[in-house]
Design an enzyme around this catalytic site. Structure first.
Site, PDB file in Angstrom:
ATOM      1  N   ASP A 180       0.886  -1.012  -0.096  1.00 44.01           N
ATOM      2  CA  ASP A 180       0.010  -0.196  -0.023  1.00 44.01           C
ATOM      3  C   ASP A 180       0.964   1.152  -0.086  1.00 44.01           C
ATOM      4  O   ASP A 180       2.333   1.236  -0.030  1.00 44.01           O
ATOM      5  CB  ASP A 180      -0.756  -0.171   1.228  1.00 44.01           C
ATOM      6  N   HIS A 252      -2.595   3.135  -4.499  1.00 47.94           N
ATOM      7  CA  HIS A 252      -2.248   2.573  -3.308  1.00 47.94           C
ATOM      8  C   HIS A 252      -0.742   2.053  -3.469  1.00 47.94           C
ATOM      9  O   HIS A 252      -0.411   1.037  -2.916  1.00 47.94           O
ATOM     10  CB  HIS A 252      -3.143   1.495  -2.686  1.00 47.94           C
ATOM     11  N   GLU A 315      -9.962   2.916  -5.237  1.00 44.34           N
ATOM     12  CA  GLU A 315      -9.740   4.342  -4.628  1.00 44.34           C
ATOM     13  C   GLU A 315      -8.250   4.981  -5.695  1.00 44.34           C
ATOM     14  O   GLU A 315      -7.204   5.056  -5.028  1.00 44.34           O
ATOM     15  CB  GLU A 315      -9.090   4.464  -3.227  1.00 44.34           C
TER      16      GLU A 315
HETATM   17  C1  ACM Z   1     -10.890  -0.186   0.763  1.00 46.93           C
HETATM   18  O1  ACM Z   1     -11.309  -0.319   1.894  1.00 46.93           O
HETATM   19  N1  ACM Z   1     -10.327   0.734   0.256  1.00 46.93           N
HETATM   20  C2  ACM Z   1     -11.056  -1.466  -0.092  1.00 46.93           C
END
Ligand code: ACM
Ligand code: ZN
Length: 746
Positions: A180, A252, A315
C-alpha cells in the site's frame, strides 16, 4: 490402511452444552455423556496431518500422551474417510461410546476436529462431553478474513496465530494485504528496492493528526522474506486455509513508486506515505509499468498457489493520469473515453496476464468502473451494489460491505473503545449479515462465493490490538458464512460467545468485551424522546443514573424506557449481581426545541451511514468527534434538505447544526447553508444564507448558524454537499461525503 495408536491421560473436568462456533447445521443430541481421561487417535493414512494437529493441540493443553492403554479410561477418536459427501468441506462427528469424525476430504476431517476442540473447550485432564451426532456442511465456499500488513507490519508468529483463529472457526481464506502507500511488505527478488526502500517509512502519523500533521518521528519498517512467506503459506495450507495475496494497483502504490519512481506519471522522487489516506501518485499506464508488475506477479504466483490473486484496484485518483502525456496517449491510441476507462484498460491487461498463468484476479469493486475485465471476481466493499452488479454480469463476488464486514470500525462505545477509524459495526450487526442480497435471483446468487471481514490497520499498531478488533466479530462472521440462516439466533449465539471467550482466554488471545457494554439508544415516538438501555446478556441487570455519579450496586435497575424532559446525563452499566461487568457508558442528551419533533428529509442519507434513521438528527445526541457511524447520517454527493416542524409557534434564538469535517475520510462541510422559516410549512422565508467560509468559521468556533430572535413553527435547512471533492484534498474529483448528527433549536 495404516493405523497408529496414541494414548493420553486426563483427570477432572466440567461439562458444556454444544459449544461450537460456527453452529453446526444439524445437531442431534443423544442425551448421554462420554467421559474419558485417555485417548487414542485412529485414522486413515490420508488424514495423518489432521491427526497430528489434533494431537499437537491436546499436547499444548499439557495433556500428556500415555503409552499404556487403559480401556476403561480411554476413548478412541476415529478419523475416517466417507465417500460421497455432497460438499468437499462437509463432515460428520459422532460422540457416543467413542468419537468418530468422518469426511470425504481432509478439510472435512479438519473441521470435525475443530468442532471437537471447541466441545472440549477449556476442560483439562478428565473430559466430559455430551453425546451427540453432528452432520455439518458450510453455507459458503469463501469464508474469509483479511489483514492489512502495510499500514502496520505484523510478525510471522502473529500471522500464524491469526491463521489459527481463522482455522478454529472454519474460515478458509486469508486475504493478505501486502502492499500500500504506507509500506511494501513482500520480498521480490527481481526488484530488491521494493523492500530496501519501500518497506520503510520515516515515521507514522500520531492518532488522527492530519491537520496540522503530527508525526511520531520514529522510523517504521518490516517485510516478509520469500522464505517466511513459503512457511506461512504451508502453515495455512495445513489448516485448510488459502492465502490470497493482495498487490495493490494502479493506486495505493506510493511505497512501490518511492522505490521505483520511473513507474509513476511524474517520475519525481516520492516518500513512502507517513499518514493515512490515499495518494494521487499511482502507476503510470505504460509498457514498462506492465513489465514491472508482471515480473512481480510472477514471483507472487510462485509463492502463493491460490486460484485468486488480489490486485486491489480501489480508490484510484485520476489526477495524475489527467495531465500525463503518456497516459493521455494511451487513452487516445486505445480509443478510451476517459480515465475511468483507462483504469479498466489497466485492470484488463492484468486480468489477461494472470488468466494466462491459469489464475484469476479479484479486485475491489472500483474495477467495475469503465467495464469489468472478462475473468475478474469482485470484492464488494462500498456497500453491496458492486457485488450485485458483478453477480448480474455473471462474475464471482465476495461481499465485504463496510456496514457489516469492516472490523476496523468501532465495535462498542467509542468513549471506552480504543481509537478506531470510525463507523460502528457491533457483534450483533455482523451476526445479522446475509451475504446474499435480496436484489439477486437464485441464479445470480450462485455467483456470491461468500464474504470476508476486513481488518485495515491504520489505527491498529500491535498484534494484540489486531486480535481485539477481529474478535469476537470474526466468530459472528464465521457463523454468517457457515451456518444456514434458519439455524441462527443471536441471543443463543451470545451464550456461546461467552463460552468462546473462556477458550480465547486459555489460548491467550485478546478480544473485545464490548458485548458487556450497555447501549444507550434514543426512541422517538409521538413527539417524545425516550432512552432505552440495551444489553441482551442473560442473568444480568442494567443499573443507571441520571445527572449523578456513575452507577453502582445500589443504583436504579433499568426496567422500561426513560422519558427525557430536560438536558440530561445518562450513565449505565451491566451488573452481575452487585458487580459491574464491562464498562460504564455515558451519554449526554441535549434536550431542546427540536428534540423529538417531526422531521422529514427530502433526500435520504446513504445506506452506509443511516443506522439511526431520520430521528438521528433530533434525538438530542450530538455526534462525537472522532466520529462513529452510529450518531451521524451521511450523504454522498447529495444535498441534505431537512424540514423540521416545531409543532407550535416558538421563539427561536439559536439554530445549531452539527456537521463533520474529516477530509481524510472524504467528509466535508456543506458548500453552502440555507436556513428558512415558515408558519404554515408551505411558504418559506430565507432566514440565513451562509457560504463555505462562514460555515468553516462557525464549525471551528462551535457556534450557532443562526443567532437572533424570531418566531416560527417550521424550519427548513438546506445543505448542499461537495458534489465533487476539490483539488488538494483526499479523493479530489470524487463525490464528497457530508455528515450531520444533530439539529439544535434554542
Ligand atoms: C478499501 O477499503 N479501500 C477497499
Ligand atoms: Zn502516466
Amino acid at each position: 490402511m495404516k493405523k497408529i495408536l496414541f494414548i493420553l491421560v486426563f483427570t477432572a473436568s466440567q461439562s458444556f452444552a454444544q459449544q461450537i462456533i460456527p453452529k453446526p447445521n444439524t445437531i442431534k443430541e443423544l442425551n448421554g455423556k462420554l467421559t474419558f481421561s485417555q485417548y487414542q487417535v485412529i485414522y486413515d493414512a490420508e488424514f495423518k496431518e489432521e491427526a497430528q494437529l489434533l494431537i499437537d493441540y491436546l499436547d499444548q493443553k499439557n495433556i500428556e500422551q500415555e503409552v499404556n492403554n487403559n480401556e476403561s479410561l480411554s476413548t478412541s477418536i476415529y478419523l475416517y474417510k466417507k465417500e460421497n459427501q455432497s460438499n468437499n468441506e462437509a463432515y460428520d462427528l459422532t460422540i457416543d461410546k467413542n468419537i468418530e469424525i468422518s469426511a470425504h476430504t481432509s478439510a472435512g476431517i479438519f473441521y470435525g476436529i475443530q468442532s471437537l476442540i471447541q466441545l472440549i473447550g477449556t476442560q483439562q485432564k478428565q473430559i466430559e462431553l455430551n453425546t451427540v451426532e453432528i452432520n455439518d456442511i458450510p453455507r459458503f465456499e469463501w469464508r474469509g478474513m483479511h489483514l492489512d500488513c502495510s499500514r502496520h507490519y505484523f510478525p510471522v508468529q502473529f500471522i500464524k496465530k491469526y491463521i489459527d483463529i481463522l482455522a478454529l472457526h472454519k474460515m478458509n481464506t486469508f486475504h493478505w494485504h501486502l502492499t500500500d502507500d504506507q509500506g511494501w511488505r513482500i520480498e521480490i527478488k527481481k526488484y530488491p528496492l521494493l523492500t530496501e526502500i519501500g518497506s520503510k517509512r520515516h515515521e507514522t502519523m500520531v492518532d488522527k493528526n492530519f491537520e496540522p500533521y503530527i508525526g511520531d518521528n520514529k522510523e517504521y519498517e518490516g517485510f516478509y522474506t520469500q522464505e517466511e512467506i513459503k512457511d506461512i503459506v504451508q502453515y495455512a495450507a495445513e489448516r485448510h486455509i488459502t492465502i490470497v495475496p493482495e498487490i495493490e494497483m494502479p493506486g495505493h502504490a506510493v511505497a512501490a513508486l518511492t522505490a521505483y519512481p520511473e513507474f509513476s506519471c511524474n517520475r519525481t522522487p516520492l516518500d513512502v506515505y507517513t499518514k493515512w489516506g490515499v495518494s494521487d501518485d499511482v502507476f503510470c499506464v505504460k509498457d514498462s509499468t506492465f513489465e514491472f508488475i508482471y515480473d512481480i506477479l510472477h514471483e507472487v504466483m510462485d509463492l502463493f498457489p491460490s486460484k485468486y490473486i488480489h490486485i486491489g484496484g480501489d480508490e484510484v485518483p485520476k489526477t495524475r493520469w489527467k495531465v500525463c502525456k503518456n497516459c493521455q496517449a494511451v487513452i487516445k491510441q486505445n480509443q478510451l473515453k476517459d480515465e475511468h476507462e483507462l483504469q479498466s484498460f489497466f485492470i484488463k491487461k492484468i486480468d489477461s496476464f494472470v488468466t494466462a498463468q491459469g489464475r484469476n484476479i479479484i479486485g475491489w469493486d472500483e474495477i467495475l468502473e469503465g467495464g469489468l475485465a472478462p475473468n475478474a471476481a469482485v470484492m464488494s466493499w462500498r456497500g453491496e451494489e458492486g457485488g450485485i452488479e458483478a453477480a448480474k454480469q455473471k462474475h464471482n463476488v465476495v461481499m465485504t460491505p463496510g456496514s457489516h464486514c469492516y472490523f476496523d470500525h468501532y465495535q462498542g462505545n467509542k468513549k471506552t473503545e480504543p481509537l478506531a477509524i470510525g463507523g460502528y459495526t457491533t457483534l450483533e450487526k455482523v451476526y445479522s449479515y446475509n451475504p446474499i442480497p435480496d436484489a439477486l435471483n437464485m441464479e445470480e446468487a450462485q455467483y456470491v462465493l461468500g464474504a470476508q471481514g476486513n481488518v485495515w490497520t491504520e489505527y491498529i499498531p500491535t498484534p494484540e490490538h489486531a486480535m481485539y478488533m477481529a474478535l469476537p466479530r470474526l466468530c459472528a462472521l464465521s457463523e454468517v458464512l457457515w451456518t444456514y440462516p434458519k439455524q441462527k439466533n443471536y441471543t443463543e449465539f451470545v451464550t456461546r460467545i461467552i463460552q468462546q471467550m473462556k477458550l480465547l482466554d486459555e489460548l491467550k488471545i485478546n478480544y473485545s468485551k464490548a458485548i458487556y457494554d450497555v447501549d444507550i439508544v434514543t426512541k422517538i415516538q409521538n413527539n417524545t424522546n425516550k432512552i432505552e438501555l440495551i444489553n441482551t446478556i442473560p442473568n444480568t441487570k442494567i443499573r443507571y443514573t441520571i445527572n449523578s455519579t456513575a452507577p453502582n450496586a445500589s443504583s436504579a435497575i433499568y426496567s422500561k424506557p426513560i422519558l427525557i424532559k430536560e438536558t440530561s446525563l445518562i450513565q449505565a452499566g451491566l451488573f452481575d449481581d452487585e458487580k459491574l461487568i464491562g464498562k460504564i457508558n455515558v451519554q449526554s442528551i441535549n434536550f431542546n426545541k427540536a428534540t423529538a419533533k417531526p422531521l422529514e428529509l427530502t433526500t435520504l442519507p446513504d445506506k452506509r451511514y443511516s443506522t439511526g434513521g431520520t430521528n438521528t438528527l433530533i434525538d438530542g445526541i450530538v455526534g462525537s468527534i472522532p466520529w462513529t457511524g452510529k450518531e451521524w447520517l451521511g450523504w454522498l454527493g447529495e444535498d441534505m434538505e431537512a424540514n423540521l416542524n416545531l409543532t407550535k409557534l416558538e421563539t427561536v434564538k439559536k439554530i445549531k447544526i452539527s456537521f463533520l469535517k474529516a477530509p481524510e475520510s472524504w467528509i466535508h462541510l456543506p458548500s453552502q447553508l440555507y436556513i428558512k422559516t415558515s408558519n404554515d410549512g408551505i411558504r418559506y422565508k430565507t432566514l440565513k444564507t451562509l457560504n463555505e467560509f462562514d460555515i468553516e468559521e462557525i464549525y471551528k468556533n462551535g457556534g450557532a448558524y443562526f443567532t437572533g430572535n424570531i418566531k416560527t413553527k417550521y424550519i427548513k435547512i438546506v445543505a448542499p454537499s461537495r458534489h465533487v471533492i476539490p483539488k488538494g484534498f483526499q479523493g479530489a474529483g470524487e463525490k464528497g461525503w457530508m455528515f450531520c448528527s444533530e439539529i439544535i433549536v434554542e
